[in-house]
Design a protein around this motif. Structure first.
Motif, PDB file in Angstrom:
ATOM      1  N   SER A 402     -40.201  12.422  37.289  1.00 50.76           N
ATOM      2  CA  SER A 402     -40.692  12.639  38.980  1.00 50.76           C
ATOM      3  C   SER A 402     -41.609  13.777  38.797  1.00 50.76           C
ATOM      4  N   MET A 403     -41.640  14.756  38.005  1.00 48.27           N
ATOM      5  CA  MET A 403     -42.828  15.816  37.835  1.00 48.27           C
ATOM      6  C   MET A 403     -43.986  15.336  37.309  1.00 48.27           C
ATOM      7  N   MET A 404     -43.855  14.087  36.536  1.00 52.09           N
ATOM      8  CA  MET A 404     -45.162  13.607  36.100  1.00 52.09           C
ATOM      9  C   MET A 404     -45.907  12.680  37.081  1.00 52.09           C
ATOM     10  N   VAL A 405     -45.040  12.058  38.101  1.00 48.91           N
ATOM     11  CA  VAL A 405     -45.513  11.492  39.282  1.00 48.91           C
ATOM     12  C   VAL A 405     -46.109  12.406  40.151  1.00 48.91           C
ATOM     13  N   SER A 406     -45.534  13.740  40.293  1.00 47.19           N
ATOM     14  CA  SER A 406     -46.360  14.637  41.177  1.00 47.19           C
ATOM     15  C   SER A 406     -47.481  15.135  40.526  1.00 47.19           C
ATOM     16  N   THR A 407     -47.626  15.122  39.259  1.00 45.78           N
ATOM     17  CA  THR A 407     -48.720  15.483  38.617  1.00 45.78           C
ATOM     18  C   THR A 407     -50.077  14.668  39.013  1.00 45.78           C
ATOM     19  N   VAL A 408     -49.558  13.315  39.056  1.00 44.76           N
ATOM     20  CA  VAL A 408     -50.680  12.290  39.380  1.00 44.76           C
ATOM     21  C   VAL A 408     -50.909  12.072  40.847  1.00 44.76           C
ATOM     22  N   ASP A 409     -50.062  12.443  41.498  1.00 44.69           N
ATOM     23  CA  ASP A 409     -50.043  12.331  43.230  1.00 44.69           C
ATOM     24  C   ASP A 409     -50.990  13.584  43.519  1.00 44.69           C
ATOM     25  N   SER A 410     -50.837  14.624  42.970  1.00 49.82           N
ATOM     26  CA  SER A 410     -51.403  15.807  43.771  1.00 49.82           C
ATOM     27  C   SER A 410     -52.018  17.264  42.433  1.00 49.82           C
ATOM     28  N   GLY A 411     -51.474  16.667  41.357  1.00 49.64           N
ATOM     29  CA  GLY A 411     -52.048  17.544  40.492  1.00 49.64           C
ATOM     30  C   GLY A 411     -53.318  17.160  39.483  1.00 49.64           C
ATOM     31  N   THR A 412     -53.431  17.475  38.272  1.00 53.80           N
ATOM     32  CA  THR A 412     -54.397  17.518  37.376  1.00 53.80           C
ATOM     33  C   THR A 412     -54.636  16.072  36.925  1.00 53.80           C
ATOM     34  N   GLY A 413     -53.493  14.892  37.518  1.00 56.85           N
ATOM     35  CA  GLY A 413     -53.747  13.786  36.865  1.00 56.85           C
ATOM     36  C   GLY A 413     -54.238  12.744  37.925  1.00 56.85           C
ATOM     37  N   THR A 414     -54.558  13.079  39.120  1.00 56.20           N
ATOM     38  CA  THR A 414     -55.067  12.160  40.055  1.00 56.20           C
ATOM     39  C   THR A 414     -56.099  11.141  39.577  1.00 56.20           C
ATOM     40  N   VAL A 423     -47.419   6.361  39.661  1.00 60.14           N
ATOM     41  CA  VAL A 423     -47.744   6.490  38.206  1.00 60.14           C
ATOM     42  C   VAL A 423     -47.241   8.008  37.703  1.00 60.14           C
ATOM     43  N   GLY A 424     -46.802   8.133  36.634  1.00 60.96           N
ATOM     44  CA  GLY A 424     -46.449   9.608  35.912  1.00 60.96           C
ATOM     45  C   GLY A 424     -47.478   9.696  35.033  1.00 60.96           C
ATOM     46  N   GLY A 425     -48.014  10.933  34.941  1.00 59.30           N
ATOM     47  CA  GLY A 425     -49.047  11.376  33.915  1.00 59.30           C
ATOM     48  C   GLY A 425     -49.105  12.747  33.497  1.00 59.30           C
ATOM     49  N   LYS A 426     -49.808  12.792  32.730  1.00 64.84           N
ATOM     50  CA  LYS A 426     -50.119  14.409  32.016  1.00 64.84           C
ATOM     51  C   LYS A 426     -51.332  14.287  31.232  1.00 64.84           C
ATOM     52  N   THR A 427     -52.185  15.359  31.656  1.00 61.61           N
ATOM     53  CA  THR A 427     -53.543  15.583  31.138  1.00 61.61           C
ATOM     54  C   THR A 427     -53.402  16.529  29.952  1.00 61.61           C
ATOM     55  N   GLY A 428     -54.437  16.639  29.346  1.00 64.08           N
ATOM     56  CA  GLY A 428     -54.509  17.525  27.922  1.00 64.08           C
ATOM     57  C   GLY A 428     -55.822  17.574  27.683  1.00 64.08           C
ATOM     58  N   THR A 429     -56.362  18.952  27.362  1.00 63.47           N
ATOM     59  CA  THR A 429     -57.833  19.199  26.718  1.00 63.47           C
ATOM     60  C   THR A 429     -57.441  20.165  25.714  1.00 63.47           C
ATOM     61  N   ALA A 430     -57.335  19.282  24.561  1.00 65.20           N
ATOM     62  CA  ALA A 430     -56.983  20.582  23.491  1.00 65.20           C
ATOM     63  C   ALA A 430     -58.086  20.898  22.570  1.00 65.20           C
ATOM     64  N   GLN A 431     -58.244  22.362  22.375  1.00 61.59           N
ATOM     65  CA  GLN A 431     -59.307  22.998  21.862  1.00 61.59           C
ATOM     66  C   GLN A 431     -59.191  22.810  20.253  1.00 61.59           C
ATOM     67  N   SER A 432     -60.446  22.653  19.582  1.00 60.82           N
ATOM     68  CA  SER A 432     -60.433  22.264  18.115  1.00 60.82           C
ATOM     69  C   SER A 432     -61.284  23.711  17.604  1.00 60.82           C
ATOM     70  N   THR A 433     -62.297  23.583  17.049  1.00 58.72           N
ATOM     71  CA  THR A 433     -63.182  24.409  16.505  1.00 58.72           C
ATOM     72  C   THR A 433     -64.283  24.857  17.354  1.00 58.72           C
ATOM     73  N   PRO A 434     -64.894  26.180  17.252  1.00 58.99           N
ATOM     74  CA  PRO A 434     -66.041  26.285  18.233  1.00 58.99           C
ATOM     75  C   PRO A 434     -67.163  25.445  17.985  1.00 58.99           C
ATOM     76  N   ASP A 435     -67.337  24.905  16.825  1.00 56.03           N
ATOM     77  CA  ASP A 435     -68.512  24.023  16.528  1.00 56.03           C
ATOM     78  C   ASP A 435     -68.377  22.591  17.073  1.00 56.03           C
ATOM     79  N   ARG A 436     -67.260  22.067  17.790  1.00 55.85           N
ATOM     80  CA  ARG A 436     -67.060  20.995  18.249  1.00 55.85           C
ATOM     81  C   ARG A 436     -66.203  20.826  19.727  1.00 55.85           C
ATOM     82  N   PRO A 437     -66.573  19.580  20.262  1.00 58.82           N
ATOM     83  CA  PRO A 437     -65.965  19.738  21.572  1.00 58.82           C
ATOM     84  C   PRO A 437     -64.523  19.430  21.677  1.00 58.82           C
ATOM     85  N   PRO A 438     -63.901  19.767  22.801  1.00 56.42           N
ATOM     86  CA  PRO A 438     -62.317  19.553  22.787  1.00 56.42           C
ATOM     87  C   PRO A 438     -62.038  18.273  22.790  1.00 56.42           C
TER      88      PRO A 438
END
Length: 489
Positions: A402-414, A423-438
Protein backbone atom coordinates in the motif's frame (compact mmCIF):
# COMPACT_ATOMS: atom_id res chain seq x y z
CA UNK A 1 57.47 -68.52 -12.23
CA UNK A 2 60.34 -66.42 -10.90
CA UNK A 3 59.67 -63.25 -8.92
CA UNK A 4 60.49 -60.60 -11.63
CA UNK A 5 58.10 -62.24 -14.11
CA UNK A 6 55.41 -62.51 -11.45
CA UNK A 7 55.79 -58.82 -10.55
CA UNK A 8 55.63 -57.86 -14.23
CA UNK A 9 52.47 -59.94 -14.68
CA UNK A 10 50.83 -58.31 -11.64
CA UNK A 11 51.77 -54.85 -12.92
CA UNK A 12 50.30 -55.69 -16.34
CA UNK A 13 47.07 -56.91 -14.72
CA UNK A 14 46.82 -53.71 -12.64
CA UNK A 15 47.35 -51.55 -15.73
CA UNK A 16 44.78 -53.59 -17.66
CA UNK A 17 42.28 -53.24 -14.81
CA UNK A 18 42.94 -49.49 -14.66
CA UNK A 19 42.36 -49.27 -18.41
CA UNK A 20 39.03 -51.09 -18.08
CA UNK A 21 37.97 -48.81 -15.22
CA UNK A 22 38.93 -45.72 -17.23
CA UNK A 23 37.02 -46.92 -20.30
CA UNK A 24 33.91 -47.52 -18.20
CA UNK A 25 34.21 -44.12 -16.54
CA UNK A 26 34.57 -42.36 -19.91
CA UNK A 27 31.84 -44.34 -21.67
CA UNK A 28 29.27 -44.42 -18.89
CA UNK A 29 30.01 -41.97 -16.07
CA UNK A 30 31.43 -39.09 -18.14
CA UNK A 31 29.70 -39.75 -21.45
CA UNK A 32 26.88 -37.28 -20.91
CA UNK A 33 29.09 -34.41 -19.74
CA UNK A 34 31.58 -35.03 -22.59
CA UNK A 35 28.80 -34.98 -25.15
CA UNK A 36 27.39 -31.76 -23.66
CA UNK A 37 30.76 -30.00 -23.59
CA UNK A 38 30.95 -26.91 -25.77
CA UNK A 39 33.56 -27.42 -28.49
CA UNK A 40 33.11 -31.20 -28.88
CA UNK A 41 33.52 -31.17 -32.66
CA UNK A 42 32.19 -34.68 -33.30
CA UNK A 43 28.97 -33.88 -31.48
CA UNK A 44 28.71 -30.48 -33.18
CA UNK A 45 29.05 -32.10 -36.62
CA UNK A 46 26.16 -34.42 -35.76
CA UNK A 47 24.05 -31.60 -34.31
CA UNK A 48 24.55 -29.35 -37.31
CA UNK A 49 23.24 -32.10 -39.58
CA UNK A 50 20.15 -32.64 -37.43
CA UNK A 51 16.73 -31.01 -37.27
CA UNK A 52 17.28 -29.14 -34.01
CA UNK A 53 14.13 -28.37 -32.02
CA UNK A 54 12.59 -24.92 -31.77
CA UNK A 55 12.53 -22.45 -28.90
CA UNK A 56 9.01 -21.03 -28.82
CA UNK A 57 7.29 -17.94 -27.45
CA UNK A 58 3.49 -18.03 -27.50
CA UNK A 59 3.71 -20.88 -30.02
CA UNK A 60 5.96 -18.99 -32.45
CA UNK A 61 9.62 -19.92 -32.96
CA UNK A 62 12.26 -17.49 -31.78
CA UNK A 63 14.94 -20.06 -32.65
CA UNK A 64 14.46 -22.80 -35.26
CA UNK A 65 16.33 -24.97 -37.76
CA UNK A 66 15.43 -24.80 -41.44
CA UNK A 67 16.56 -27.13 -44.27
CA UNK A 68 19.52 -25.98 -46.33
CA UNK A 69 21.38 -27.21 -49.43
CA UNK A 70 24.75 -26.30 -47.95
CA UNK A 71 27.40 -28.41 -46.27
CA UNK A 72 25.06 -29.14 -43.37
CA UNK A 73 21.45 -30.20 -43.73
CA UNK A 74 20.02 -27.52 -41.45
CA UNK A 75 20.63 -23.86 -40.68
CA UNK A 76 19.80 -22.38 -37.28
CA UNK A 77 17.76 -19.18 -37.59
CA UNK A 78 16.53 -16.55 -35.13
CA UNK A 79 13.51 -14.71 -36.60
CA UNK A 80 13.42 -11.96 -33.94
CA UNK A 81 17.16 -12.02 -33.41
CA UNK A 82 18.13 -9.12 -31.11
CA UNK A 83 14.82 -9.10 -29.25
CA UNK A 84 15.34 -12.58 -27.78
CA UNK A 85 19.12 -13.04 -28.04
CA UNK A 86 19.78 -12.65 -24.27
CA UNK A 87 17.33 -15.50 -23.69
CA UNK A 88 17.86 -17.85 -26.65
CA UNK A 89 21.61 -17.41 -26.83
CA UNK A 90 23.39 -18.69 -29.95
CA UNK A 91 24.18 -21.98 -31.69
CA UNK A 92 27.54 -21.80 -33.44
CA UNK A 93 29.69 -24.42 -35.15
CA UNK A 94 32.86 -22.67 -33.97
CA UNK A 95 31.88 -21.15 -30.64
CA UNK A 96 29.38 -23.66 -29.31
CA UNK A 97 26.20 -22.58 -27.54
CA UNK A 98 24.96 -19.90 -25.16
CA UNK A 99 21.99 -19.26 -22.86
CA UNK A 100 18.99 -21.59 -23.46
CA UNK A 101 20.58 -23.06 -26.57
CA UNK A 102 23.16 -24.45 -24.16
CA UNK A 103 21.15 -25.28 -21.03
CA UNK A 104 18.36 -26.94 -23.07
CA UNK A 105 20.73 -28.49 -25.60
CA UNK A 106 19.97 -32.17 -24.93
CA UNK A 107 16.25 -31.66 -25.60
CA UNK A 108 16.80 -29.39 -28.60
CA UNK A 109 19.39 -31.76 -30.09
CA UNK A 110 17.20 -34.82 -29.48
CA UNK A 111 19.75 -36.58 -27.25
CA UNK A 112 17.81 -36.28 -24.00
CA UNK A 113 17.16 -39.67 -22.36
CA UNK A 114 13.43 -38.92 -22.39
CA UNK A 115 13.61 -38.97 -26.20
CA UNK A 116 15.08 -42.49 -26.36
CA UNK A 117 11.90 -44.00 -27.87
CA UNK A 118 11.85 -41.28 -30.53
CA UNK A 119 15.47 -42.05 -31.43
CA UNK A 120 14.71 -45.77 -31.74
CA UNK A 121 11.71 -45.05 -34.01
CA UNK A 122 13.85 -42.72 -36.14
CA UNK A 123 16.57 -45.38 -36.34
CA UNK A 124 14.13 -48.08 -37.46
CA UNK A 125 12.64 -45.69 -40.00
CA UNK A 126 16.09 -44.72 -41.27
CA UNK A 127 15.43 -41.09 -40.27
CA UNK A 128 17.73 -38.54 -38.73
CA UNK A 129 16.95 -37.89 -35.02
CA UNK A 130 14.81 -34.82 -34.44
CA UNK A 131 15.01 -32.47 -31.46
CA UNK A 132 12.26 -31.56 -29.03
CA UNK A 133 10.92 -28.06 -28.45
CA UNK A 134 11.12 -25.66 -25.53
CA UNK A 135 8.23 -23.26 -24.82
CA UNK A 136 9.11 -20.13 -22.84
CA UNK A 137 7.07 -18.10 -20.36
CA UNK A 138 7.78 -14.83 -22.18
CA UNK A 139 4.84 -12.59 -23.10
CA UNK A 140 5.70 -11.39 -26.64
CA UNK A 141 3.88 -8.05 -26.32
CA UNK A 142 5.58 -7.30 -23.01
CA UNK A 143 8.94 -8.23 -24.56
CA UNK A 144 8.44 -5.94 -27.56
CA UNK A 145 7.15 -3.10 -25.38
CA UNK A 146 10.16 -3.32 -23.08
CA UNK A 147 12.58 -3.30 -26.02
CA UNK A 148 10.82 -0.33 -27.61
CA UNK A 149 10.93 1.60 -24.34
CA UNK A 150 14.69 1.21 -24.02
CA UNK A 151 15.25 1.94 -27.72
CA UNK A 152 13.24 5.17 -27.43
CA UNK A 153 15.91 6.55 -25.07
CA UNK A 154 18.44 6.57 -27.92
CA UNK A 155 20.87 4.25 -29.65
CA UNK A 156 23.54 4.77 -26.97
CA UNK A 157 21.27 3.47 -24.22
CA UNK A 158 22.41 0.63 -22.00
CA UNK A 159 19.83 -0.97 -19.76
CA UNK A 160 17.58 -3.88 -18.98
CA UNK A 161 13.99 -4.81 -18.19
CA UNK A 162 12.87 -7.91 -16.30
CA UNK A 163 9.21 -8.64 -15.61
CA UNK A 164 7.79 -11.51 -13.54
CA UNK A 165 4.42 -12.98 -12.70
CA UNK A 166 4.43 -12.38 -8.91
CA UNK A 167 2.14 -15.33 -8.22
CA UNK A 168 4.14 -17.95 -10.13
CA UNK A 169 7.62 -16.57 -10.78
CA UNK A 170 7.26 -16.92 -14.56
CA UNK A 171 9.47 -14.52 -16.51
CA UNK A 172 7.19 -12.34 -18.66
CA UNK A 173 9.87 -10.16 -20.24
CA UNK A 174 13.67 -10.08 -20.28
CA UNK A 175 15.24 -7.44 -22.50
CA UNK A 176 18.68 -5.87 -22.60
CA UNK A 177 20.13 -3.07 -24.68
CA UNK A 178 22.39 -3.27 -26.55
CA UNK A 179 21.72 -6.77 -27.83
CA UNK A 180 23.17 -8.79 -30.72
CA UNK A 181 22.15 -10.88 -33.73
CA UNK A 182 22.78 -14.61 -33.05
CA UNK A 183 22.19 -15.34 -36.77
CA UNK A 184 25.70 -14.02 -37.36
CA UNK A 185 27.15 -16.71 -35.09
CA UNK A 186 24.95 -19.49 -36.51
CA UNK A 187 26.06 -18.87 -40.09
CA UNK A 188 27.79 -21.65 -42.04
CA UNK A 189 30.22 -19.06 -43.38
CA UNK A 190 32.83 -19.65 -40.70
CA UNK A 191 34.99 -16.71 -41.70
CA UNK A 192 32.05 -14.37 -41.15
CA UNK A 193 31.26 -16.13 -37.86
CA UNK A 194 34.77 -15.54 -36.59
CA UNK A 195 34.63 -11.87 -37.61
CA UNK A 196 31.27 -11.46 -35.83
CA UNK A 197 32.57 -13.13 -32.67
CA UNK A 198 35.62 -10.92 -32.52
CA UNK A 199 33.49 -7.83 -33.08
CA UNK A 200 30.95 -8.77 -30.40
CA UNK A 201 33.39 -9.91 -27.73
CA UNK A 202 35.65 -6.89 -28.19
CA UNK A 203 32.77 -4.40 -28.06
CA UNK A 204 33.08 -2.22 -24.92
CA UNK A 205 29.26 -2.10 -24.71
CA UNK A 206 29.15 -5.89 -24.14
CA UNK A 207 26.14 -6.68 -26.35
CA UNK A 208 26.33 -10.39 -25.48
CA UNK A 209 25.91 -9.68 -21.75
CA UNK A 210 22.44 -10.40 -20.37
CA UNK A 211 22.15 -7.27 -18.28
CA UNK A 212 18.94 -8.56 -16.72
CA UNK A 213 20.60 -11.51 -14.97
CA UNK A 214 24.38 -11.07 -15.17
CA UNK A 215 25.10 -7.43 -14.39
CA UNK A 216 24.95 -6.22 -10.79
CA UNK A 217 24.68 -2.47 -10.18
CA UNK A 218 24.01 -0.28 -7.14
CA UNK A 219 20.20 -0.33 -6.82
CA UNK A 220 19.99 2.99 -5.01
CA UNK A 221 16.63 3.91 -3.57
CA UNK A 222 14.74 0.87 -4.88
CA UNK A 223 16.65 -1.02 -2.15
CA UNK A 224 14.76 1.09 0.40
CA UNK A 225 11.97 -1.45 -0.07
CA UNK A 226 14.23 -4.07 1.54
CA UNK A 227 15.12 -1.66 4.36
CA UNK A 228 11.44 -0.83 4.88
CA UNK A 229 10.59 -4.54 5.00
CA UNK A 230 13.31 -5.15 7.59
CA UNK A 231 12.09 -2.22 9.70
CA UNK A 232 8.53 -3.53 9.63
CA UNK A 233 9.60 -7.08 10.44
CA UNK A 234 12.26 -6.29 13.06
CA UNK A 235 11.00 -3.04 14.64
CA UNK A 236 7.24 -3.65 14.30
CA UNK A 237 6.76 -0.43 12.31
CA UNK A 238 3.69 0.23 10.19
CA UNK A 239 3.00 2.88 7.53
CA UNK A 240 1.94 5.43 10.16
CA UNK A 241 4.94 4.92 12.44
CA UNK A 242 7.12 7.98 12.99
CA UNK A 243 10.63 7.86 11.57
CA UNK A 244 13.43 10.40 11.46
CA UNK A 245 13.30 13.04 8.75
CA UNK A 246 15.26 16.23 8.30
CA UNK A 247 17.94 17.43 5.92
CA UNK A 248 20.89 15.25 6.94
CA UNK A 249 21.72 12.20 9.04
CA UNK A 250 24.75 12.62 11.30
CA UNK A 251 26.86 10.05 13.12
CA UNK A 252 28.28 10.81 16.59
CA UNK A 253 32.05 11.05 16.56
CA UNK A 254 32.28 10.74 12.76
CA UNK A 255 32.81 13.68 10.45
CA UNK A 256 30.24 12.63 7.83
CA UNK A 257 26.61 13.46 7.11
CA UNK A 258 24.20 11.57 4.85
CA UNK A 259 22.12 14.09 2.85
CA UNK A 260 18.86 13.74 1.01
CA UNK A 261 18.76 13.92 -2.77
CA UNK A 262 18.39 17.59 -3.65
CA UNK A 263 18.99 18.73 -0.07
CA UNK A 264 15.33 18.67 1.08
CA UNK A 265 14.10 17.80 4.56
CA UNK A 266 11.55 15.13 3.50
CA UNK A 267 8.69 17.14 5.00
CA UNK A 268 9.91 17.60 8.55
CA UNK A 269 12.19 16.30 11.26
CA UNK A 270 9.70 13.54 12.07
CA UNK A 271 7.60 11.94 9.33
CA UNK A 272 5.63 8.74 8.79
CA UNK A 273 7.20 5.66 7.22
CA UNK A 274 4.70 6.00 4.38
CA UNK A 275 5.83 9.56 3.66
CA UNK A 276 9.47 8.51 3.89
CA UNK A 277 8.91 6.01 1.08
CA UNK A 278 6.80 8.40 -0.97
CA UNK A 279 9.52 11.07 -1.00
CA UNK A 280 12.39 8.53 -0.90
CA UNK A 281 13.98 10.05 2.20
CA UNK A 282 17.64 9.08 2.55
CA UNK A 283 17.76 10.24 6.15
CA UNK A 284 14.85 8.02 7.17
CA UNK A 285 16.13 4.84 5.60
CA UNK A 286 19.74 5.47 6.56
CA UNK A 287 18.61 5.82 10.17
CA UNK A 288 16.36 2.74 9.95
CA UNK A 289 19.26 0.68 8.61
CA UNK A 290 21.22 1.57 11.75
CA UNK A 291 18.30 0.64 14.00
CA UNK A 292 17.73 -2.68 12.26
CA UNK A 293 21.42 -3.55 12.21
CA UNK A 294 23.69 -5.10 9.61
CA UNK A 295 22.88 -8.73 10.37
CA UNK A 296 19.08 -8.35 10.27
CA UNK A 297 19.21 -6.18 7.13
CA UNK A 298 21.45 -8.72 5.39
CA UNK A 299 19.07 -11.53 6.39
CA UNK A 300 16.12 -9.56 5.02
CA UNK A 301 17.91 -9.09 1.70
CA UNK A 302 18.68 -12.81 1.60
CA UNK A 303 14.99 -13.65 2.12
CA UNK A 304 14.24 -11.64 -1.02
CA UNK A 305 16.84 -13.66 -2.94
CA UNK A 306 20.13 -11.80 -2.47
CA UNK A 307 23.10 -14.15 -2.49
CA UNK A 308 21.18 -16.87 -4.33
CA UNK A 309 21.27 -18.20 -7.88
CA UNK A 310 17.51 -18.48 -8.24
CA UNK A 311 16.99 -18.79 -12.02
CA UNK A 312 18.03 -21.96 -13.83
CA UNK A 313 18.82 -22.13 -17.54
CA UNK A 314 20.48 -18.72 -17.88
CA UNK A 315 23.77 -17.37 -16.60
CA UNK A 316 23.16 -15.25 -13.50
CA UNK A 317 25.20 -13.21 -11.04
CA UNK A 318 24.32 -13.26 -7.36
CA UNK A 319 23.15 -9.97 -5.91
CA UNK A 320 24.84 -8.89 -2.70
CA UNK A 321 24.10 -6.74 0.32
CA UNK A 322 27.76 -6.40 1.20
CA UNK A 323 31.03 -8.18 0.55
CA UNK A 324 31.51 -11.29 2.65
CA UNK A 325 33.24 -10.61 5.94
CA UNK A 326 32.67 -6.84 5.86
CA UNK A 327 31.85 -5.26 9.22
CA UNK A 328 30.01 -2.07 8.31
CA UNK A 329 30.62 1.14 10.21
CA UNK A 330 27.60 3.35 10.95
CA UNK A 331 27.87 5.58 7.85
CA UNK A 332 28.47 2.55 5.61
CA UNK A 333 25.43 0.79 7.05
CA UNK A 334 23.33 3.91 6.45
CA UNK A 335 24.56 4.07 2.86
CA UNK A 336 23.76 0.37 2.45
CA UNK A 337 20.23 1.02 3.70
CA UNK A 338 19.66 3.33 0.74
CA UNK A 339 21.17 0.88 -1.76
CA UNK A 340 24.66 2.36 -2.01
CA UNK A 341 28.13 1.45 -0.67
CA UNK A 342 28.67 -2.26 -1.57
CA UNK A 343 25.03 -3.14 -2.34
CA UNK A 344 24.72 -4.50 -5.89
CA UNK A 345 21.73 -6.14 -7.55
CA UNK A 346 20.57 -7.44 -10.90
CA UNK A 347 17.29 -6.27 -12.43
CA UNK A 348 16.03 -9.85 -11.94
CA UNK A 349 16.71 -9.54 -8.21
CA UNK A 350 14.91 -6.22 -7.86
CA UNK A 351 11.95 -7.58 -9.83
CA UNK A 352 11.89 -10.43 -7.28
CA UNK A 353 11.74 -7.87 -4.45
CA UNK A 354 8.74 -6.13 -6.01
CA UNK A 355 7.11 -9.49 -6.79
CA UNK A 356 7.59 -10.75 -3.22
CA UNK A 357 5.94 -7.67 -1.75
CA UNK A 358 3.07 -7.88 -4.25
CA UNK A 359 2.59 -11.60 -3.55
CA UNK A 360 1.89 -11.04 0.16
CA UNK A 361 5.47 -11.60 1.20
CA UNK A 362 6.16 -14.85 -0.66
CA UNK A 363 8.95 -14.78 -3.23
CA UNK A 364 8.39 -17.32 -5.99
CA UNK A 365 11.37 -18.93 -7.71
CA UNK A 366 11.70 -17.33 -11.17
CA UNK A 367 11.62 -19.59 -14.22
CA UNK A 368 11.68 -19.03 -17.97
CA UNK A 369 11.06 -22.52 -19.43
CA UNK A 370 7.38 -23.33 -19.28
CA UNK A 371 7.06 -26.61 -21.19
CA UNK A 372 9.44 -29.08 -22.81
CA UNK A 373 7.98 -31.29 -25.56
CA UNK A 374 9.11 -34.21 -27.70
CA UNK A 375 9.11 -33.93 -31.53
CA UNK A 376 5.57 -35.42 -31.55
CA UNK A 377 4.52 -32.69 -29.04
CA UNK A 378 4.25 -35.04 -26.07
CA UNK A 379 4.88 -33.07 -22.85
CA UNK A 380 8.16 -34.17 -21.29
CA UNK A 381 8.31 -31.56 -18.57
CA UNK A 382 6.14 -28.70 -17.35
CA UNK A 383 7.43 -26.25 -14.75
CA UNK A 384 5.37 -25.95 -11.59
CA UNK A 385 5.52 -22.73 -9.56
CA UNK A 386 7.76 -23.08 -6.50
CA UNK A 387 8.21 -20.84 -3.49
CA UNK A 388 11.76 -19.56 -2.97
CA UNK A 389 11.24 -18.00 0.45
CA UNK A 390 8.89 -16.15 2.75
CA UNK A 391 10.36 -12.65 2.76
CA UNK A 392 7.74 -10.96 4.95
CA UNK A 393 4.61 -11.70 6.91
CA UNK A 394 1.44 -11.36 4.89
CA UNK A 395 0.21 -8.38 6.88
CA UNK A 396 3.45 -6.42 6.60
CA UNK A 397 3.70 -7.17 2.89
CA UNK A 398 0.21 -5.80 2.31
CA UNK A 399 1.08 -2.63 4.21
CA UNK A 400 4.33 -2.16 2.29
CA UNK A 401 2.46 -2.74 -0.97
CA UNK A 402 0.00 0.00 0.00
CA UNK A 403 2.94 2.33 0.65
CA UNK A 404 4.25 1.57 -2.84
CA UNK A 405 0.82 2.41 -4.26
CA UNK A 406 0.93 5.74 -2.41
CA UNK A 407 4.36 6.37 -3.91
CA UNK A 408 2.88 6.06 -7.42
CA UNK A 409 -0.32 7.92 -6.57
CA UNK A 410 1.30 10.99 -5.01
CA UNK A 411 5.04 10.43 -4.53
CA UNK A 412 8.11 10.06 -6.72
CA UNK A 413 6.56 7.23 -8.79
CA UNK A 414 3.80 9.16 -10.55
CA UNK A 415 5.21 8.48 -14.08
CA UNK A 416 4.07 4.84 -13.66
CA UNK A 417 0.40 5.68 -13.10
CA UNK A 418 -2.13 3.68 -15.13
CA UNK A 419 -5.69 5.05 -15.20
CA UNK A 420 -8.07 2.85 -13.23
CA UNK A 421 -5.27 0.59 -11.90
CA UNK A 422 -3.65 0.64 -8.47
CA UNK A 423 0.06 0.50 -9.30
CA UNK A 424 2.74 0.11 -6.64
CA UNK A 425 6.22 1.36 -7.39
CA UNK A 426 9.52 2.76 -6.17
CA UNK A 427 12.07 4.95 -7.89
CA UNK A 428 15.82 4.78 -7.55
CA UNK A 429 18.68 6.96 -8.74
CA UNK A 430 21.93 5.23 -7.77
CA UNK A 431 25.18 7.17 -7.72
CA UNK A 432 28.17 5.63 -9.41
CA UNK A 433 31.52 7.32 -9.97
CA UNK A 434 31.92 11.08 -10.49
CA UNK A 435 32.89 10.58 -14.15
CA UNK A 436 29.74 8.67 -15.14
CA UNK A 437 26.00 9.37 -14.84
CA UNK A 438 23.79 7.81 -12.13
CA UNK A 439 21.84 4.62 -12.72
CA UNK A 440 18.09 5.16 -13.10
CA UNK A 441 15.94 2.40 -11.54
CA UNK A 442 12.24 1.74 -11.23
CA UNK A 443 10.46 -1.27 -9.72
CA UNK A 444 6.71 -1.77 -9.70
CA UNK A 445 3.77 -4.18 -9.66
CA UNK A 446 0.14 -4.06 -10.77
CA UNK A 447 -2.67 -4.29 -9.91
CA UNK A 448 -2.60 -4.12 -6.12
CA UNK A 449 -5.54 -6.44 -5.45
CA UNK A 450 -4.52 -9.18 -7.92
CA UNK A 451 -0.92 -8.65 -9.04
CA UNK A 452 -0.27 -9.90 -12.56
CA UNK A 453 3.15 -8.39 -13.14
CA UNK A 454 6.16 -7.16 -11.17
CA UNK A 455 8.89 -5.35 -13.04
CA UNK A 456 12.35 -3.86 -12.66
CA UNK A 457 13.81 -1.39 -15.14
CA UNK A 458 17.35 -0.04 -15.04
CA UNK A 459 18.81 2.54 -17.39
CA UNK A 460 22.54 2.23 -17.01
CA UNK A 461 23.33 5.05 -19.41
CA UNK A 462 21.69 7.01 -22.22
CA UNK A 463 21.94 10.27 -24.12
CA UNK A 464 19.91 11.98 -21.37
CA UNK A 465 21.56 14.97 -19.72
CA UNK A 466 22.95 14.15 -16.28
CA UNK A 467 20.66 16.70 -14.63
CA UNK A 468 17.59 14.97 -16.11
CA UNK A 469 18.47 11.46 -14.93
CA UNK A 470 15.98 10.10 -12.40
CA UNK A 471 14.43 6.68 -11.93
CA UNK A 472 10.87 7.91 -12.26
CA UNK A 473 11.58 10.07 -15.29
CA UNK A 474 13.59 7.56 -17.35
CA UNK A 475 12.60 4.09 -16.17
CA UNK A 476 9.09 4.74 -14.85
CA UNK A 477 7.36 5.18 -18.24
CA UNK A 478 8.96 1.98 -19.53
CA UNK A 479 7.66 0.06 -16.52
CA UNK A 480 4.20 1.57 -16.99
CA UNK A 481 3.99 0.61 -20.67
CA UNK A 482 5.13 -2.97 -20.05
CA UNK A 483 2.64 -3.39 -17.19
CA UNK A 484 -0.12 -2.02 -19.40
CA UNK A 485 0.79 -4.47 -22.14
CA UNK A 486 0.41 -7.40 -19.74
CA UNK A 487 -2.78 -6.14 -18.09
CA UNK A 488 -4.52 -5.47 -21.42
CA UNK A 489 -3.63 -8.78 -23.10
Amino acid sequence: MNKPIRNLAVAALVLFAALLVNINIVQFVQAESLNDRNGNQRVINEEFSRDRGAILVAGEPVAESVPTDGQFRFQREYPAAELYAPVTGYFSYIYGRGALENSQNRVLAGTDNRLFVNRVVDLLGNKQPQGGSVELTIDPLAQRTAASGLAALGENTKGAVVALDPQTGAVLAMVTQPSYDPNRLASHDFGSVNDAWQELTNDDDQPMLNRGTQQTLPPGSVFKLVTAAAAMEELDLDPDSDVQGGTTLSFPGIDYELPNQGGGNCGGNEISLRQALEVSCNVSFGDLAGEVGQEALAEQAERFGFGQDALSGLATSESRFTAEGTDLEAPQLAQSGIGQFEVAATPLQMAMVAAGIANEGEVMRPYIVDTVRSPNLRVLEETSPESLSGAMTEGNARQLASMMVSTVDSGTGTPAQIPGVDVGGKTGTAQSTPDRPPYAWFVAFAPQDDPQIAIAVVVESSDTARSDIAGGRLAGPIARDVMQAVLER
